[in-house]
Structure formats: C-alpha cells, structure tokens
Design a protein around this motif. Structure first.
Motif, short mmCIF file in Angstrom:
data_model
loop_
_atom_site.label_atom_id
_atom_site.label_comp_id
_atom_site.label_asym_id
_atom_site.label_seq_id
_atom_site.Cartn_x
_atom_site.Cartn_y
_atom_site.Cartn_z
N UNK A 172 0.85 -1.19 0.00
CA UNK A 172 0.00 0.00 0.00
C UNK A 172 0.89 1.25 0.00
N UNK A 173 0.38 2.30 -0.63
CA UNK A 173 1.09 3.58 -0.63
C UNK A 173 0.55 4.44 0.51
N UNK A 174 1.39 4.69 1.50
CA UNK A 174 1.08 5.62 2.59
C UNK A 174 2.30 6.51 2.76
N UNK A 175 2.22 7.80 2.48
CA UNK A 175 3.39 8.67 2.62
C UNK A 175 3.79 8.82 4.07
N UNK A 176 5.03 9.22 4.30
CA UNK A 176 5.45 9.56 5.65
C UNK A 176 4.96 10.97 5.98
N UNK A 177 4.88 11.26 7.26
CA UNK A 177 4.41 12.57 7.66
C UNK A 177 5.30 13.18 8.72
N UNK A 178 4.95 14.38 9.13
CA UNK A 178 5.71 15.06 10.16
C UNK A 178 4.79 15.97 10.97
N UNK A 179 5.25 16.33 12.15
CA UNK A 179 4.49 17.18 13.05
C UNK A 179 4.73 18.64 12.68
N UNK A 180 3.86 19.17 11.85
CA UNK A 180 4.07 20.50 11.31
C UNK A 180 4.07 21.58 12.38
N UNK A 181 3.35 21.35 13.45
CA UNK A 181 3.24 22.38 14.49
C UNK A 181 4.60 22.73 15.10
N UNK A 182 5.57 21.79 15.04
CA UNK A 182 6.89 22.06 15.60
C UNK A 182 7.67 23.11 14.81
N UNK A 183 7.21 23.39 13.59
CA UNK A 183 7.92 24.34 12.74
C UNK A 183 7.11 25.62 12.50
N UNK A 184 6.05 25.78 13.25
CA UNK A 184 5.19 26.97 13.06
C UNK A 184 5.86 28.23 13.59
N UNK A 185 6.77 28.08 14.55
CA UNK A 185 7.47 29.24 15.11
C UNK A 185 8.94 28.88 15.31
N UNK A 186 9.76 29.30 14.37
CA UNK A 186 11.19 29.01 14.42
C UNK A 186 11.90 29.98 15.36
N UNK A 187 13.13 29.66 15.79
CA UNK A 187 13.90 30.58 16.62
C UNK A 187 14.15 31.90 15.88
N UNK A 188 14.47 32.95 16.59
CA UNK A 188 14.77 34.24 15.95
C UNK A 188 15.91 34.10 14.95
N UNK A 189 15.86 34.89 13.89
CA UNK A 189 16.93 34.86 12.89
C UNK A 189 18.23 35.40 13.47
N UNK A 190 19.34 34.88 12.97
CA UNK A 190 20.65 35.41 13.31
C UNK A 190 21.44 34.59 14.31
N UNK A 191 20.78 33.69 15.04
CA UNK A 191 21.48 32.93 16.07
C UNK A 191 22.50 31.96 15.46
N UNK A 192 22.08 31.21 14.45
CA UNK A 192 22.98 30.25 13.81
C UNK A 192 24.11 31.00 13.08
N UNK A 193 23.75 32.06 12.37
CA UNK A 193 24.77 32.84 11.64
C UNK A 193 25.82 33.40 12.60
N UNK A 194 25.37 33.92 13.71
CA UNK A 194 26.30 34.49 14.67
C UNK A 194 27.27 33.44 15.19
N UNK A 195 26.76 32.25 15.47
CA UNK A 195 27.60 31.19 16.03
C UNK A 195 28.65 30.71 15.02
N UNK A 196 28.34 30.81 13.72
CA UNK A 196 29.24 30.29 12.69
C UNK A 196 29.84 31.39 11.81
N UNK A 197 29.83 32.61 12.31
CA UNK A 197 30.46 33.75 11.62
C UNK A 197 29.97 33.92 10.17
N UNK A 198 28.65 33.91 10.02
CA UNK A 198 28.04 34.16 8.72
C UNK A 198 27.30 35.49 8.81
N UNK A 199 27.70 36.44 8.00
CA UNK A 199 27.12 37.77 8.08
C UNK A 199 25.69 37.79 7.55
N UNK A 200 24.96 38.80 7.97
CA UNK A 200 23.57 38.96 7.57
C UNK A 200 23.43 39.15 6.07
#
Length: 383
Positions: A172-200
């Motif tokens: 049978x064909x049943x696609x995989x799924x994911x819990x979309x609610x976990x991605x409805x509010x991501x962390x503030x922008x800039x945190x990852x860039x700051x940690x890895x020296x990636x400019x805005x």
C-alpha cells in the motif's frame, strides 16, 4: 493496539527515526501502545523517545554486525521472550537483521515492512554483493510473507515490482508525515549565523544530511564552486555526520580554497537544526536515492525554498505543486538552480509558499498516522 517498531533509533540514522517519533507521538495520543526496539553501538546518540513510548536498546553483536547490518543477539532474545505481546511488528528498512528476526520466531502479530527507498536502483547497486546474498537467502521471500508492505510513492512502487518481478497484493502507498506544528514558530533569525560567523548580507545555502555520496555531494560541491565567482558572498553550510564522504568533502574544500566559504558544522539536532533553518536562504539536497526525505519536509515546513532532485521520495508531489526547483542529477543543473533561487527572490518566495501548502495538505502527521493505523486494522481483520 500494541505496536513494536524495529529500527536503529539514533540521530545518525536520520529520517526513519524522525518518522517513528512523529507517528508514535500521534498513535499514543489516540490510546495505542508503542515500543521501539533498537540495535545500537555504545556511544551512539539515541533519538528522543515520545512521552508514553518505551525504547528497548539492544547491543549490536560484533564482529558479525560489521558485515551483516544491525545483527544483535540481544534483539533476537528480546523478540523470543516478548514477541507474543504485540499486535503489530513494524520493521523499518530491509537488508538488515531487524527485518529478518521477527520471521524467525513463531508469532501471530501483523508484520509490516516499510521499504524506506532501499529498493531504489542506486540503493540496490550499493554494496551489491551483500544484497545479492541476502536476496538469494531470504529477502524476496520475506516481502512475500509480510502482511503489509508500506511504500511512500509510485516511484517506490516501481522499485518493488522491479525487484520482485510482480506487484504484491500486500503493498500500500502511505506517505510519511511530520508534526508541522513544531515548525510553526522558528527561533529568531541570526542565532545560527552568529555562532558560525556568517554575516547577515551573505546568502546561506543549507545542506542537512549524512555526508554520503548518495546525497549528491559530488554534484553539490562542484556546483557551489561554479557559482562562487558569480555570487562570492554565498556561504555553503554542510550539516550532518560523516557517512563515508567527509574526507572527499574536506579534500575538495582544501583543493579549491573554499575554507572561508564552506562550513562543516556536524550533525544538527533539536534547536540547533531549527536555528539553521531559520537563517537559511536556500535548502539543497540533490540526492540520488531517498526513501522519503524528512529533511526536505522540515525545510519546506520552515518556508525555506528548496533545490532537490526528484529522488527525495515525493518528487511527484513536488512536480505537481511546483514546490521546489527540481534539478537534474548533474553539477550544472544544481548550479543553475542555485542561481535561479538566489537571484530571483520572487521565484524563491513562490516555491517556498507552494511547498508549505503542499506539506500542510498532504504530509501532516495526524492525517498520515490515521492512514497507516487504518491499514494495520485492515490487515488484522484479514489475518
């Protein structure tokens, strides 16, 4: 129902562990019981266990497990003692001991196998001699004996038919799924860039996956080199554990003087992963073979425009919805996709919006989990 999932339930295994986590969370919410039986090597980082579920970790038995994936006498002993406690035994993947062991012990449980893309032409050709031995000994027979074969799409349907030589009635064909609610509010922008020296002002390309050639890194790296001169402020972030291609990746970076433009950040989990998605301008996965890429779904749920091959597990959906840049499997094709998304902001926003809508309508875990539960129940009634 009492459900037992069998899978190497670790961060390093990637998608299947995430799929089990999301599905388990939903079926427990509906009142079912779930255990996860996982072979492991000491020191491996186990994936989080959903509240209400139970993880049963079994040590891999070396040196046999170095040749025969996930071989574990502890797993066999657990199944022999407890297999009668389960209504459904759901095996994730093939070619490994976990997909054989439940058939070695008499039991009345419904036996389910999810292929996870492992009959794709590329996957079958990898370690071909081992798979030929497993095929000759038992693999085709077990697929015929399974009560249910779960596949994710029509491409995988063709793979199974090609491998077996017929279309099994239990598929049978049943696609995989994911819990979309976990991605409805991501962390503030800039945190990852700051940690890895990636400019805005630098455009950030994000790859998330195991460093394995099957992920298309042999296409991705030359493509990035090609566009580097046209978009010199672009940064490539490679996020994932080594799975056989880290040395080649490091050699390529060194040979082409890209150490200031490529970040090897290792495997990202939990908040770190979401911070990376929050900061990414483009997600890329030009894979040769995927069962059903949860990483791509995560990027799409985060509204990051994606550049992927049609082998990520739901290429038919992507094509129908125009939900990503679908690249041919060539470095030139990947390079053209980079330029299109990074230079045409209206196009990038459009495919990101289309992708989010596609994921919301088709791959939310509540919808998908109910589909699979219904298939379990149908098989239970017929056995």
């Amino acid at each position: 129902m009492r459900i037992l999932n069998i899978c190497a339930y670790t961060w390093a295994i990637g998608g299947p562990a995430r799929i089990i986590y999301d599905h388990t969370s939903e079926v427990i919410r509906q009142g079912h019981s779930v255990d996860i039986l996982s072979p492991m090597t000491p020191g491996e980082k186990m994936y989080p266990v959903p509240e209400g579920a139970r993880l049963i970790a079994c040590a891999r038995t070396t040196p046999v497990s170095d040749i025969y994936r996930e071989f574990s006498l502890d797993m066999y002993k657990y199944l022999k003692a407890h297999i009668g406690e389960y209504d459904v035994i759901h095996m994730h993947g093939i070619w490994h001991f976990g997909s054989l062991a439940p058939f070695l012990i008499p039991n009345k449980a419904v036996k389910v196998i999810t292929i996870h893309g492992l009959l794709d032409k590329w996957a079958v050709a990898h370690s071909k001699w081992k798979k030929q031995i497993v095929t000759a000994l038992y693999q085709k027979k077990l697929l015929g004996k399974a009560d249910l074969i779960q596949i994710n799409n029509t491409d995988e349907e063709e793979d199974v038919i090609r491998y077996l030589g017929y279309r099994p009635a239990n598929m049978v064909i049943v696609p995989n799924g994911m819990k979309l609610s976990e991605y409805s509010q991501l962390p503030p922008k800039g945190l990852f860039r700051s940690r890895h020296q990636i400019r805005k002002d630098q455009q950030m390309i994000l790859f998330m996956g195991r460093l394995n050639i099957k992920k298309g890194l042999d296409l991705l790296l030359p493509a990035f080199l090609e566009i580097h001169n046209k978009l010199p402020e672009t940064i490539l972030v490679l996020a994932g554990p080594d799975d056989g291609y880290k040395q080649e990746t490091e050699d390529f970076i060194r040979k082409n003087n890209l150490s200031e433009r490529v970040r090897l950040v290792g495997m990202l989990t939990d908040t770190d992963k979401k911070e990376a998605l929050s900061d990414a301008d483009l997600f890329v996965l030009p894979s040769y073979s995927e069962g059903f890429s949860i990483a791509v779904l995560e990027a799409m749920a985060s509204k990051v425009p994606a550049l992927v091959s049609d082998r990520v597990g739901f290429g038919d959906y992507i094509r129908r919805c125009n939900a990503a840049y679908l690249t041919p499997l060539s470095s030139q094709g990947v390079a053209e996709g980079f330029l299109k998304i990074l230079q045409d902001h209206a196009y990038a926003q459009d495919i990101a919006n289309r992708a989010y809508q596609m994921v919301s309508e088709n791959f939310d875990i509540q919808v998908v989990a109910n589909q699979l539960l219904e298939e379990y129940k149908k098989v239970q009634k017929s056995t």
